[in-house]
Design a protein around this motif. Structure first.
Motif, PDB file in Angstrom:
ATOM      1  N   HIS A 151      31.327 -50.593 -13.712  1.00  0.00           N
ATOM      2  CA  HIS A 151      31.599 -52.067 -13.254  1.00  0.00           C
ATOM      3  C   HIS A 151      31.653 -53.037 -14.489  1.00  0.00           C
ATOM      4  CE1 HIS A 151      27.119 -51.446 -13.373  1.00  0.00           C
ATOM      5  NE2 HIS A 151      27.132 -52.840 -13.971  1.00  0.00           N
ATOM      6  N   GLY A 154      34.764 -52.345 -16.260  1.00  0.00           N
ATOM      7  CA  GLY A 154      35.790 -52.739 -15.346  1.00  0.00           C
ATOM      8  C   GLY A 154      36.009 -54.456 -15.302  1.00  0.00           C
ATOM      9  N   GLU A 255      36.106 -40.516  -6.457  1.00  0.00           N
ATOM     10  CA  GLU A 255      36.922 -41.574  -5.891  1.00  0.00           C
ATOM     11  C   GLU A 255      37.196 -42.716  -7.054  1.00  0.00           C
ATOM     12  OE1 GLU A 255      36.656 -45.537  -2.582  1.00  0.00           O
ATOM     13  OE2 GLU A 255      34.937 -43.788  -2.587  1.00  0.00           O
ATOM     14  N   THR A 256      35.887 -42.716  -7.814  1.00  0.00           N
ATOM     15  CA  THR A 256      35.753 -43.622  -9.033  1.00  0.00           C
ATOM     16  C   THR A 256      36.812 -42.993 -10.014  1.00  0.00           C
ATOM     17  OG1 THR A 256      33.738 -44.094  -8.864  1.00  0.00           O
ATOM     18  CG2 THR A 256      34.646 -44.572 -10.930  1.00  0.00           C
ATOM     19  N   HIS A 257      37.040 -41.656 -10.248  1.00  0.00           N
ATOM     20  CA  HIS A 257      38.124 -41.035 -11.265  1.00  0.00           C
ATOM     21  C   HIS A 257      39.479 -41.475 -10.665  1.00  0.00           C
ATOM     22  CE1 HIS A 257      39.833 -37.173 -12.968  1.00  0.00           C
ATOM     23  NE2 HIS A 257      39.616 -38.188 -13.989  1.00  0.00           N
ATOM     24  N   ASP A 258      39.620 -41.309  -9.483  1.00  0.00           N
ATOM     25  CA  ASP A 258      41.099 -41.698  -8.686  1.00  0.00           C
ATOM     26  C   ASP A 258      41.337 -43.053  -9.154  1.00  0.00           C
ATOM     27  OD1 ASP A 258      41.269 -39.307  -7.854  1.00  0.00           O
ATOM     28  OD2 ASP A 258      40.830 -39.787  -5.781  1.00  0.00           O
ATOM     29  N   LEU A 259      40.381 -44.151  -8.857  1.00  0.00           N
ATOM     30  CA  LEU A 259      40.594 -45.463  -9.465  1.00  0.00           C
ATOM     31  C   LEU A 259      41.038 -45.633 -10.919  1.00  0.00           C
ATOM     32  CD1 LEU A 259      38.031 -47.108  -7.203  1.00  0.00           C
ATOM     33  CD2 LEU A 259      40.346 -47.267  -6.970  1.00  0.00           C
ATOM     34  N   HIS A 262      44.619 -44.199 -11.684  1.00  0.00           N
ATOM     35  CA  HIS A 262      45.628 -45.250 -11.207  1.00  0.00           C
ATOM     36  C   HIS A 262      45.667 -46.508 -12.048  1.00  0.00           C
ATOM     37  CE1 HIS A 262      47.827 -47.531  -8.228  1.00  0.00           C
ATOM     38  NE2 HIS A 262      47.115 -48.489  -8.468  1.00  0.00           N
ATOM     39  N   HIS A 263      44.302 -46.609 -12.659  1.00  0.00           N
ATOM     40  CA  HIS A 263      44.440 -47.834 -13.531  1.00  0.00           C
ATOM     41  C   HIS A 263      45.332 -47.699 -14.712  1.00  0.00           C
ATOM     42  CE1 HIS A 263      42.637 -51.457 -15.873  1.00  0.00           C
ATOM     43  NE2 HIS A 263      42.598 -50.425 -16.856  1.00  0.00           N
ATOM     44  N   HIS A 266      48.918 -47.227 -14.378  1.00  0.00           N
ATOM     45  CA  HIS A 266      49.650 -48.597 -13.707  1.00  0.00           C
ATOM     46  C   HIS A 266      50.111 -49.392 -15.167  1.00  0.00           C
ATOM     47  CE1 HIS A 266      50.712 -52.376 -11.667  1.00  0.00           C
ATOM     48  NE2 HIS A 266      49.570 -52.718 -12.672  1.00  0.00           N
TER      49      HIS A 266
END
Length: 354
Positions: A151, A154, A255-259, A262-263, A266
């Motif tokens: 976080h 992020g 799930e955090t790894h997938d985010l 994606h980041h 992108h």
């Protein structure tokens, strides 16, 4: 009796002195608190072009003979006259100051610990820069971090996104390491420049914690955990972790790894995300082949080259020291910083090929 009277008089003087000191310190603290409300810090701005010129002049003066110095002074006067003529000509052809002004490059530093503590300074620096920067300008972030809390990093990435959202070119220079959360921030840049042996990547998520449940059982210590909500607490350091709790915790990591993937994808669409999102790291000369960076080089060379065509400024926000810090009573702050340094050091050791 005379001794007791003298002792009592002495004690009274000491008490009076202590009370006076406490009142004085209390007044100073009150004033300091009022001042802090109005301003808790200030910007420190330096022009890199001028620093380079000063360093060059000092070196020339130290190594040149008297005759060489006279020739240099003559050449410098000639160059100053030519520069003045060009500026006057430019002013005539471009009367609008906004058209005439050179590109500006604003340089900020981010040295990330495990909590990304420098974000607090960086957000103020970026806010200040965005009040003045134009689309022709550039922001350079000299970033060093082996990552840390998701976080926190992020939020650091969100601060850099503010620059991109304003249409201002963003360059990130990495001289030593931009891994995990550090790369989460770096990948937002329009251009990433990394030194040949800088560590890049670590696009993954890790979590580790000890479990003392067996130790507690050995000494007949009960540990009770009360929660409302099935997943309010999954794994714990003191209780016995069930398979279901471990599965949920692992699912959260995935799930955090997938985010994270994606980041990165992108902001750097040319990257083969499945090939690089393994948690592995690369040196700068290797990272460019994986398209994780755009150029191999140091921040020093990048900024020196920028001075040829732009006015380059370093921007740093400095908090004012509190009264407690000035008096040397910041023990808690020092302890917290020491712990953070240790955790950051352990984190950085993980981001190493050695």
């Amino acid at each position: 009796m005379e001794f007791l009277a003298e002792y009592g008089s002495f004690l009274l003087k000491v008490v009076t002195l202590v009370v006076a000191v406490l009142i004085l310190v209390g007044g100073i603290v009150s004033i300091a608190a009022r001042n802090k409300k109005s301003s808790d810090g200030e910007l420190v701005i330096k022009k890199v072009n001028e620093e380079l010129e000063d360093n060059k002049d000092q070196l020339e003066y130290a190594v040149s003979s008297e005759g060489e110095l006279k020739a240099l002074e003559k050449q410098r006067k000639k160059e100053d006259k030519e520069k003045e003529k060009k500026e006057k000509k430019l002013a005539k052809t471009a009367p609008d100051p906004a058209v005439a002004r050179k590109k500006r490059v604003y340089v900020i530093d981010f040295d990330g610990d495990i909590r990304a503590s420098d974000v607090e300074l960086m957000r103020k620096e970026i806010t200040a820069i965005l009040t003045l920067a134009e689309k022709n300008d550039e922001v350079v972030v000299r970033l060093e971090s082996g990552g840390g809390m998701v976080h926190s990093y992020g939020f650091g990435a969100s601060q850099l996104k503010r620059i991109r959202d304003r249409g201002i070119h963003l360059t990130v220079c990495v001289d030593m390491v931009a891994a995990s959360g550090g790369y989460m921030m770096a990948c937002l840049a329009d251009r990433i420049v990394a030194a040949p042996f800088a560590i890049i990547g670590s696009i993954g998520v890790v979590a580790q914690l000890p479990n003392f449940s067996k130790v507690l059982k050995k000494y007949d210590v009960d540990y009770e955990l009360f929660t409302a909500g099935e997943y309010k607490r999954t794994v714990t350091m003191f209780g016995e972790n069930t398979d279901k709790a471990k599965e949920k915790f692992q699912a959260d990591l995935e799930e955090t790894h997938d985010l994270f993937k994606h980041h990165v994808k992108h902001h750097r669409p040319r990257v083969d995300i499945e090939a690089v999102a393994t948690g592995d790291i690369w040196y700068g000369v290797q990272a460019i082949d994986h398209k994780l960076i755009d150029e191999v080089g140091t921040s020093d060379d990048y900024l020196v080259a920028a001075c040829d065509n732009a006015d380059v400024y370093t921007v740093r926000y400095e908090f004012k020291k509190t009264l407690q810090e000035k008096l040397g009573f910041a023990v808690q702050v020092g302890f917290e910083r020491a712990v953070t340094r240790v955790l950051t050091s352990l984190q950085n050791q993980m981001q190493s090929k050695g």
